[in-house]
Design an enzyme around this catalytic site. Sequence first.
Site, PDB file in Angstrom:
ATOM      1  N   LYS A 148       8.406 -20.652  25.040  1.00 18.33           N
ATOM      2  CA  LYS A 148       8.989 -19.331  25.000  1.00 18.33           C
ATOM      3  C   LYS A 148       9.709 -19.173  26.301  1.00 18.33           C
ATOM      4  O   LYS A 148       9.365 -19.645  27.240  1.00 18.33           O
ATOM      5  CB  LYS A 148       8.131 -18.257  24.907  1.00 18.33           C
ATOM      6  CG  LYS A 148       7.267 -18.341  23.539  1.00 18.33           C
ATOM      7  CD  LYS A 148       8.107 -17.771  22.346  1.00 18.33           C
ATOM      8  CE  LYS A 148       7.217 -17.878  21.322  1.00 18.33           C
ATOM      9  NZ  LYS A 148       7.570 -17.384  19.875  1.00 18.33           N
ATOM     10  N   LYS A 162       1.805 -18.984   7.101  1.00 19.99           N
ATOM     11  CA  LYS A 162       0.864 -19.133   8.237  1.00 19.99           C
ATOM     12  C   LYS A 162       0.543 -17.978   9.089  1.00 19.99           C
ATOM     13  O   LYS A 162       1.459 -16.836   8.942  1.00 19.99           O
ATOM     14  CB  LYS A 162       1.447 -20.233   9.087  1.00 19.99           C
ATOM     15  CG  LYS A 162       2.607 -19.882  10.021  1.00 19.99           C
ATOM     16  CD  LYS A 162       3.363 -20.790  10.790  1.00 19.99           C
ATOM     17  CE  LYS A 162       4.153 -20.575  12.060  1.00 19.99           C
ATOM     18  NZ  LYS A 162       3.385 -19.831  13.136  1.00 19.99           N
ATOM     19  N   HIS A 210       4.677 -26.613  12.689  1.00 24.76           N
ATOM     20  CA  HIS A 210       5.798 -26.971  12.465  1.00 24.76           C
ATOM     21  C   HIS A 210       6.213 -28.312  13.249  1.00 24.76           C
ATOM     22  O   HIS A 210       6.573 -29.353  12.500  1.00 24.76           O
ATOM     23  CB  HIS A 210       6.855 -25.804  13.288  1.00 24.76           C
ATOM     24  CG  HIS A 210       6.650 -24.701  12.678  1.00 24.76           C
ATOM     25  ND1 HIS A 210       6.590 -24.365  11.486  1.00 24.76           N
ATOM     26  CD2 HIS A 210       6.639 -23.467  13.301  1.00 24.76           C
ATOM     27  CE1 HIS A 210       6.513 -23.122  11.100  1.00 24.76           C
ATOM     28  NE2 HIS A 210       6.633 -22.475  12.512  1.00 24.76           N
ATOM     29  N   ARG A 245       0.739  -1.298   0.069  1.00 20.74           N
ATOM     30  CA  ARG A 245      -0.027   0.034   0.103  1.00 20.74           C
ATOM     31  C   ARG A 245       0.906   1.430  -0.087  1.00 20.74           C
ATOM     32  O   ARG A 245       0.439   2.219  -0.445  1.00 20.74           O
ATOM     33  CB  ARG A 245      -0.985   0.019   1.200  1.00 20.74           C
ATOM     34  CG  ARG A 245      -1.970   1.047   1.257  1.00 20.74           C
ATOM     35  CD  ARG A 245      -2.920   0.752   2.290  1.00 20.74           C
ATOM     36  NE  ARG A 245      -3.750  -0.257   1.989  1.00 20.74           N
ATOM     37  CZ  ARG A 245      -4.685  -0.582   2.885  1.00 20.74           C
ATOM     38  NH1 ARG A 245      -5.111   0.077   3.957  1.00 20.74           N
ATOM     39  NH2 ARG A 245      -5.573  -1.647   2.644  1.00 20.74           N
ATOM     40  N   GLU A 278      12.618 -21.981  22.601  1.00 20.70           N
ATOM     41  CA  GLU A 278      12.887 -20.434  22.244  1.00 20.70           C
ATOM     42  C   GLU A 278      13.439 -19.807  23.554  1.00 20.70           C
ATOM     43  O   GLU A 278      12.827 -19.879  24.632  1.00 20.70           O
ATOM     44  CB  GLU A 278      11.708 -19.829  21.539  1.00 20.70           C
ATOM     45  CG  GLU A 278      11.602 -20.489  20.361  1.00 20.70           C
ATOM     46  CD  GLU A 278      10.421 -19.687  19.429  1.00 20.70           C
ATOM     47  OE1 GLU A 278      10.795 -18.631  18.902  1.00 20.70           O
ATOM     48  OE2 GLU A 278       9.297 -19.909  19.732  1.00 20.70           O
ATOM     49  N   LYS A 288      14.387 -26.419   5.947  1.00 20.39           N
ATOM     50  CA  LYS A 288      15.617 -26.784   6.488  1.00 20.39           C
ATOM     51  C   LYS A 288      16.393 -27.946   5.851  1.00 20.39           C
ATOM     52  O   LYS A 288      15.670 -29.074   5.779  1.00 20.39           O
ATOM     53  CB  LYS A 288      15.327 -26.890   8.156  1.00 20.39           C
ATOM     54  CG  LYS A 288      15.035 -25.731   8.836  1.00 20.39           C
ATOM     55  CD  LYS A 288      15.015 -25.785  10.155  1.00 20.39           C
ATOM     56  CE  LYS A 288      14.502 -24.546  10.707  1.00 20.39           C
ATOM     57  NZ  LYS A 288      15.451 -23.636  11.022  1.00 20.39           N
ATOM     58  N   HIS A 346       8.500 -23.044   6.820  1.00 19.62           N
ATOM     59  CA  HIS A 346       9.915 -22.833   6.537  1.00 19.62           C
ATOM     60  C   HIS A 346      10.358 -24.070   7.213  1.00 19.62           C
ATOM     61  O   HIS A 346      11.737 -24.276   6.848  1.00 19.62           O
ATOM     62  CB  HIS A 346      10.342 -21.504   7.099  1.00 19.62           C
ATOM     63  CG  HIS A 346      10.220 -21.337   8.645  1.00 19.62           C
ATOM     64  ND1 HIS A 346       9.253 -20.971   9.510  1.00 19.62           N
ATOM     65  CD2 HIS A 346      11.495 -21.611   9.463  1.00 19.62           C
ATOM     66  CE1 HIS A 346       9.596 -20.877  10.623  1.00 19.62           C
ATOM     67  NE2 HIS A 346      10.782 -21.283  10.726  1.00 19.62           N
TER      68      HIS A 346
END
Length: 480
Positions: A328, A147, A239, A51, A215, A181, A177
């Site tokens: 996380k 996704k 995933h 945009r 993570e 890998k 993704h």
Amino acid sequence: MVSRVIPVDEFDLVIFGATGDLAHRKILPGLFRRWLAGQIPEGARIIGAARTQQDAAAFRAEAIAAIKEYSGTPPDAASLDSFAAHLDYIAVDATGETGWDTLAKTMRPGVIRAFYFSVAPALFGAIAERLASHGIADADSRIVVEKPFGRDLESARALNGTLAQHFAEGQIYRIDHYLGKETVQNLMAVRFANMLFEPLWNAQNIDHVQITVAETVGVAGRGSYYDQSGAIRDMVQNHMMQLLCLIAMEPPWHFDPDAVRDEKLKVIRALAPIGPEDIVRGQYRGPAEDYRADAENPDSRTESFVALKVEIANWRWTGTPFYLRTGKRLRARTSEIAVIFKEPPHSIFDESDPPANALVIKLQPNEGMTLRVNIKEPGPGGMRLVQVPLDMSFAEALGPDGTDMPDAYERLIMDVIRGNQTLFMRGDEVEAAWAWTDPIIRAWDEAAASPEAYDPGSGGPEEASRLMHRDNRRWREIRA
């Protein structure tokens, strides 16, 4: 070992959302690296669409800045200028009519047309409709969608239906993704190109499988988005489900897109229903970093960690559990699959039973595979056993010419241009995954229970350890 670079045919790639974060961090740097590798032909064009009102020169400058920041190895000015010459830009309103006629006139006949939807899923339908109504997409065009592909079965079906109004299933590339890998693809090679493992790949020989995606970061900065999804929607349904499928699938008749995806679909449909006793939900909480503060929701019951015990109800896997965990703010950033084999039925040695063999597939941060085997400890003094790794680190095995492996996005975008859907999810796969996940989420909503608290920088909630301990097993340590 030098990897082969196979050039693709000439193409026009339109990136919707070209001024956004994903385009800056992954798509444009990935395309630049493929340009440097000689895989993108001279006649290829990459057209940014968003945009933002700007001209092609401004977009080129923006792309060069992103490539300098995110491409890894500092690029030289000549290479950047050469790549930027293939960039163009058109201001397009995804939900209006601005720019679409200009984009239609820009597309060239006789070359591959691909359209990357690097935008919010709410815009997928509007863009697909306008590509069709303005004659921009033809019968050979491909669209790439990111996704999250729906947030439940109903929304996934609706989205599939919307895209199907304008594109055939063979034109739709649902990108994950993780499947791009190198190690994930090597998992298929190890299983199906070597006779060594396949005879052992079943419940008779494998005790259990662990899949971990940990993570170190929290959700600060994207908490309001993450609070609407949680760990199971953000990681498990897509995933981790794909990783489970590649471990558990039967050998396809051929390395062919639909043959591979047919076998993955069978795994998802064979997943046994999961009860509350086989699920642990967690939420990081601490004085310095707290999920509820990061999510800006003091009453949040959304999980930042989830661990599950999953059973596959078929002949190959009955009796072998798959343990999945993701979270996380854990102690290290790592993604791995650990296939733990059963112990020998009888030990001939005087000392305690030798530890079980394990095949560990490391997805990040350092891709590679390790097979842990038992040997005699060197030296005199009797038969003492010690477990050692047989390592295949890609950085060491491939040498200096093979260590700069393509990023997952690089590989997957080139597969789109080739028309190869093997590493992309099919619509019925997505729907089957949601059909298994929805009852779990619904049960949580009905129970209205808060997730277990865990300390930031830890291995997750204690309940996750108990999930394994009750089966006389334990999680592998989370470490990079």
